[in-house]
Design an enzyme around this catalytic site. Structure first.
Site, PDB file in Angstrom:
ATOM      1  N   HIS A  26     -36.728  45.889  29.062  1.00  0.00           N
ATOM      2  CA  HIS A  26     -35.468  46.623  28.852  1.00  0.00           C
ATOM      3  C   HIS A  26     -34.996  46.402  27.413  1.00  0.00           C
ATOM      4  CE1 HIS A  26     -31.886  48.618  30.811  1.00  0.00           C
ATOM      5  NE2 HIS A  26     -31.467  48.376  29.579  1.00  0.00           N
ATOM      6  N   HIS A 210     -31.156  53.806  34.550  1.00  0.00           N
ATOM      7  CA  HIS A 210     -30.076  52.830  34.512  1.00  0.00           C
ATOM      8  C   HIS A 210     -29.209  53.007  35.754  1.00  0.00           C
ATOM      9  CE1 HIS A 210     -31.302  52.190  30.452  1.00  0.00           C
ATOM     10  NE2 HIS A 210     -30.244  51.487  30.113  1.00  0.00           N
ATOM     11  N   GLU A 213     -24.819  48.754  36.927  1.00  0.00           N
ATOM     12  CA  GLU A 213     -24.167  47.870  35.954  1.00  0.00           C
ATOM     13  C   GLU A 213     -22.694  48.265  35.852  1.00  0.00           C
ATOM     14  OE1 GLU A 213     -24.681  46.060  31.467  1.00  0.00           O
ATOM     15  OE2 GLU A 213     -24.891  48.217  31.748  1.00  0.00           O
ATOM     16  N   ASP A 291     -31.728  44.429  26.112  1.00  0.00           N
ATOM     17  CA  ASP A 291     -30.939  45.653  26.063  1.00  0.00           C
ATOM     18  C   ASP A 291     -30.811  46.173  24.631  1.00  0.00           C
ATOM     19  OD1 ASP A 291     -29.556  47.779  27.121  1.00  0.00           O
ATOM     20  OD2 ASP A 291     -27.858  46.621  27.847  1.00  0.00           O
TER      21      ASP A 291
END
Length: 348
Positions: A26, A210, A213, A291
């Site tokens: 990621h 995604h 989150e 990230d």
């Protein structure tokens, strides 16, 4: 001292996480840029950077609301604007590879939305060719094996995502291993992107949207049901729903957990609140990722270090996290086998 010149770990002393072999699943393209590279390229072309990317770096971020996400996205767009030439792109990819090697990386899947660079670099196909060539060159120069995940932007029309899915399918088996969906989970309708993911699925690509989150368990279910996710970018909030978490475990869906960004964006108040122990106790496959190091200030080994400190993780648990990152990757079998063997050696 060992024959290779390194010092063995002292009994009871934690092993170096920089030498723990691992896969990185990621990492966003622009977000992988070194801070010093951003400053150098901006100065070269007279691009004015906001103070939060210069004197206040790393920036203070929050995504508690759409205004906070907009500020985060603006910084990302400013950083993207400094990439003006093919050499800039090659430099970014090479430096990302060098940084992962320094952190013990053996395999990197870097995520990019070619449409964000198409206007400057001659279209999405030409830009994808450039990135793939840069990745091959970086592998030759650093020894780090790499692949690309093409990601659509959920703030754009779903038909744009279908175009990118067809592009990804065109390069399946030629350096592109997956298809993703990024940007603010709260924007748009996830189900509207099912057509794009169906195209990628037919091409045999990894499906890695995604989810879970900025939105909770219900969004994770959408990613599983409508997009047929093989891996979830983040997915950490599946911890809030035991039944959902059990489903994830039973189906073998991996979670790409990025602790530093979770805290920086306000998903959790501090690193001790990141529910990694809950995920591991349930038997979930977790791959730690950085990230956007450019915006969050922490790279791959830093994710392992923060979780070691926050949750008092043993070296055995950290080694298993590294193994899970390898198993959840699309690395070739020879790379996987060698990396897993070297993780065992790290523990000896």
């Amino acid at each position: 001292m060992r024959v290779d010149g390194s010092e063995p770990a002292r009994e009871g002393a934690p092993r170096s996480l920089d030498t723990l072999p691992k896969a990185h699943l990621h990492l966003h393209f622009t977000g992988s840029m070194r801070h010093e590279t951003l400053l150098e390229l901006a100065e070269r072309d007279g691009i004015a950077l906001p103070d939060s990317l210069v004197s206040e770096w790393p920036p203070q971020l929050s995504a508690a609301d759409e205004k906070g996400w907009f500020r985060f996205q603006r910084l990302y767009d400013v950083a993207r604007s400094v990439l003006r030439t093919e050499d800039d792109v090659r430099r970014l990819v090479l430096e990302a590879a060098e940084d992962d090697v320094r952190d013990g990386g053996r395999w990197l899947e870097i995520q990019v939305d070619p449409s964000g660079y198409a206007a400057r670099f001659g279209g999405i196909t030409r830009f994808t060719d450039l990135v793939l060539d840069a990745a091959r060159d970086a592998t030759e120069r650093t020894g780090l094996d790499m692949a690309v995940i093409i990601a659509a932007n959920r703030t754009r029309h779903p038909l744009d995502a279908r175009t990118l899915a067809r592009l990804a399918a065109q390069y399946a088996g030629r350096g592109v291993v997956g298809f993703g969906l990024s940007n603010d989970e709260r924007r748009g309708s996830t189900s509207d992107f099912a057509g794009a993911f169906a195209i990628a699925e037919r091409a045999g690509l990894l499906l890695a949207p995604h989810g879970g989150e900025l939105r909770g368990p219900d969004h994770v279910r959408l990613c599983l049901d409508d997009l047929h996710a093989d891996r979830l970018g983040h997915g950490v909030r599946a911890s809030e729903d035991p039944a959902l978490l059990d489903r994830i475990v039973q189906s073998g869906v991996a979670l790409e957990v990025c602790p530093t960004s979770n805290v920086a964006l306000g998903v959790y108040t501090d690193l001790t609140s990141v529910p990694l122990p809950t995920l591991l106790e349930a038997g979930a496959t977790v791959a730690l990722g950085a990230d956007d190091p450019l915006l969050f200030g922490s790279r791959l080994a830093g994710q392992y270090a923060t979780m070691r400190a926050a949750h008092d993780l043993s070296d055995e648990t950290l080694a298993e996290l590294a193994r899970m990152s390898v198993r959840a990757s699309r690395a070739p079998s020879d790379v996987r086998d060698k990396t897993l063997a070297d993780i065992d050696l790290w523990l000896e």
